[in-house]
Write a protein that holds these residues in place. Structure first.
Motif, short mmCIF file in Angstrom:
data_model
loop_
_atom_site.label_atom_id
_atom_site.label_comp_id
_atom_site.label_asym_id
_atom_site.label_seq_id
_atom_site.Cartn_x
_atom_site.Cartn_y
_atom_site.Cartn_z
N HIS A 1 7.11 -4.17 -33.75
CA HIS A 1 5.74 -4.88 -34.01
C HIS A 1 5.95 -5.59 -35.34
O HIS A 1 6.73 -5.16 -36.17
N GLU A 2 5.08 -6.40 -35.38
CA GLU A 2 4.67 -7.10 -36.75
C GLU A 2 3.33 -7.38 -36.85
O GLU A 2 2.67 -7.49 -35.92
N SER A 3 2.67 -7.32 -38.41
CA SER A 3 1.71 -7.80 -38.52
C SER A 3 1.55 -8.95 -39.05
O SER A 3 2.44 -9.61 -39.91
N VAL B 1 -7.42 -13.34 -39.98
CA VAL B 1 -7.70 -12.00 -39.11
C VAL B 1 -6.29 -11.48 -39.15
O VAL B 1 -5.33 -12.08 -38.62
N SER B 2 -5.98 -10.12 -39.45
CA SER B 2 -4.87 -9.57 -39.39
C SER B 2 -4.73 -9.07 -37.95
O SER B 2 -5.45 -8.48 -37.37
N LYS B 3 -3.31 -9.42 -37.46
CA LYS B 3 -3.23 -9.18 -36.01
C LYS B 3 -1.92 -8.41 -35.90
O LYS B 3 -0.96 -8.84 -36.82
N MET B 4 -1.68 -7.45 -35.12
CA MET B 4 -0.38 -6.88 -34.63
C MET B 4 -0.06 -7.14 -33.55
O MET B 4 -0.90 -7.15 -32.61
N GLN B 5 0.96 -7.47 -33.36
CA GLN B 5 1.90 -8.01 -31.93
C GLN B 5 3.05 -7.22 -31.89
O GLN B 5 3.80 -7.18 -32.69
N MET C 1 5.98 0.98 -34.13
CA MET C 1 4.88 1.79 -33.79
C MET C 1 5.50 2.79 -32.78
O MET C 1 6.47 2.65 -31.80
N LEU C 2 4.69 4.25 -33.04
CA LEU C 2 5.35 5.34 -32.45
C LEU C 2 4.21 6.02 -31.52
O LEU C 2 3.33 6.50 -32.06
N PHE C 3 4.77 6.10 -30.34
CA PHE C 3 3.41 6.54 -29.44
C PHE C 3 3.91 7.89 -28.98
O PHE C 3 5.14 8.09 -28.51
N ASP C 4 2.97 8.77 -28.73
CA ASP C 4 3.22 10.12 -28.27
C ASP C 4 4.17 10.78 -29.04
O ASP C 4 5.28 11.37 -28.55
N VAL C 5 3.91 11.11 -30.41
CA VAL C 5 4.66 12.00 -31.35
C VAL C 5 4.46 13.24 -30.96
O VAL C 5 3.35 13.82 -30.88
N ASP D 1 -6.84 -7.98 -34.47
CA ASP D 1 -6.92 -8.35 -33.15
C ASP D 1 -5.53 -7.69 -32.46
O ASP D 1 -4.70 -8.13 -33.09
N HIS D 2 -5.61 -6.81 -31.53
CA HIS D 2 -4.53 -6.35 -30.80
C HIS D 2 -4.42 -6.94 -29.57
O HIS D 2 -4.27 -6.24 -28.55
N SER D 3 -4.46 -8.25 -29.37
CA SER D 3 -4.48 -8.98 -28.22
C SER D 3 -3.10 -8.53 -27.43
O SER D 3 -2.05 -8.42 -27.84
N GLY D 4 -3.67 -8.16 -26.11
CA GLY D 4 -2.41 -7.73 -25.24
C GLY D 4 -2.00 -6.30 -25.48
O GLY D 4 -1.19 -5.78 -24.74
N HIS D 5 -2.84 -5.69 -26.43
CA HIS D 5 -2.65 -4.05 -26.39
C HIS D 5 -3.89 -3.35 -26.04
O HIS D 5 -4.80 -3.86 -25.85
#
Length: 188
Positions: free
Chosen positions: A91-93, A99-103, A126-130, A179-183
């Motif tokens: 990911h990148e911010s 507006v700060s956006k993560m994509q 980004m780490l999911f389901d740690v 803004d987490h567009s697409g998330h």
């Protein structure tokens, strides 16, 4: 009939031993298999790797590190894996219109002779389901897969939330105002 069966078994036994080598030499030993495993991608190094645990169970964690390449053709990070994590995403911010956006990022180029920092407020993983087995003070392993399939691995220190952040944005704890567009934010 009995002689025919014995003759068939004799032929089978001879054909199995026909190569002239004992069976245990024909297949590699576990040690030989480990020793012949591919090494880290030549000239690519990962340093200062840190995994920050999620603020609460079910929330994402984050990984930061520096990757560098000595000489040679430019390379690209195509994927990442962290031991003890179900899914890891590049990911990148960015800031767009104040507006700060993560994509998500599909690939990260590494230029020859340069390094790329994965840090708060910029590129990160980004780490999911740690897994609950990852504990602050321990270590885990991070592995990057390059565009040609080569891999590079390094140990990563595991830290609790806020470990040395010095006021920078920590994606593992606060996603408000972004803004987490697409998330699907229900995952975070």
């Amino acid at each position: 009939m009995r002689q025919l069966v014995l003759a068939g078994l004799s032929v089978l036994a001879l054909s199995l031993s026909g190569c002239g080598q004992p069976a245990e030499e024909a297949s590699p030993t576990p040690a030989a298999t480990i020793d012949s495993a591919p090494q880290n991608a030549p000239g690519v190094n990962v340093t200062d790797a840190v995994v920050r645990l999620p603020a609460a169970p079910g929330r994402p964690g984050v990984a930061y590190f520096t990757v560098s390449q000595g000489s040679g053709a430019p390379r690209t990070i195509a994927a990442t894996y962290v031991e003890g994590v179900e899914r890891a995403e590049l990911h990148e911010s960015v800031i767009e219109g104040g507006v700060s956006k993560m994509q998500p990022v599909k690939a990260v180029p590494i230029e020859s002779g340069k390094s790329v920092q994965f840090k708060a407020g910029g590129l990160h993983v980004m780490l999911f389901d740690v897994a609950d087995t990852l504990k602050a003070g321990g270590t885990t392993e991070i592995t990057l897969t390059l565009d040609n399939g080569d891999k590079v691995s390094a140990p990563a220190k595991i830290e609790a939330i806020g470990g040395g952040m010095s006021g920078e944005m920590d994606h593992s704890t606060d996603h408000s105002g972004m803004d987490h567009s697409g998330h699907d934010m229900s995952e975070m």
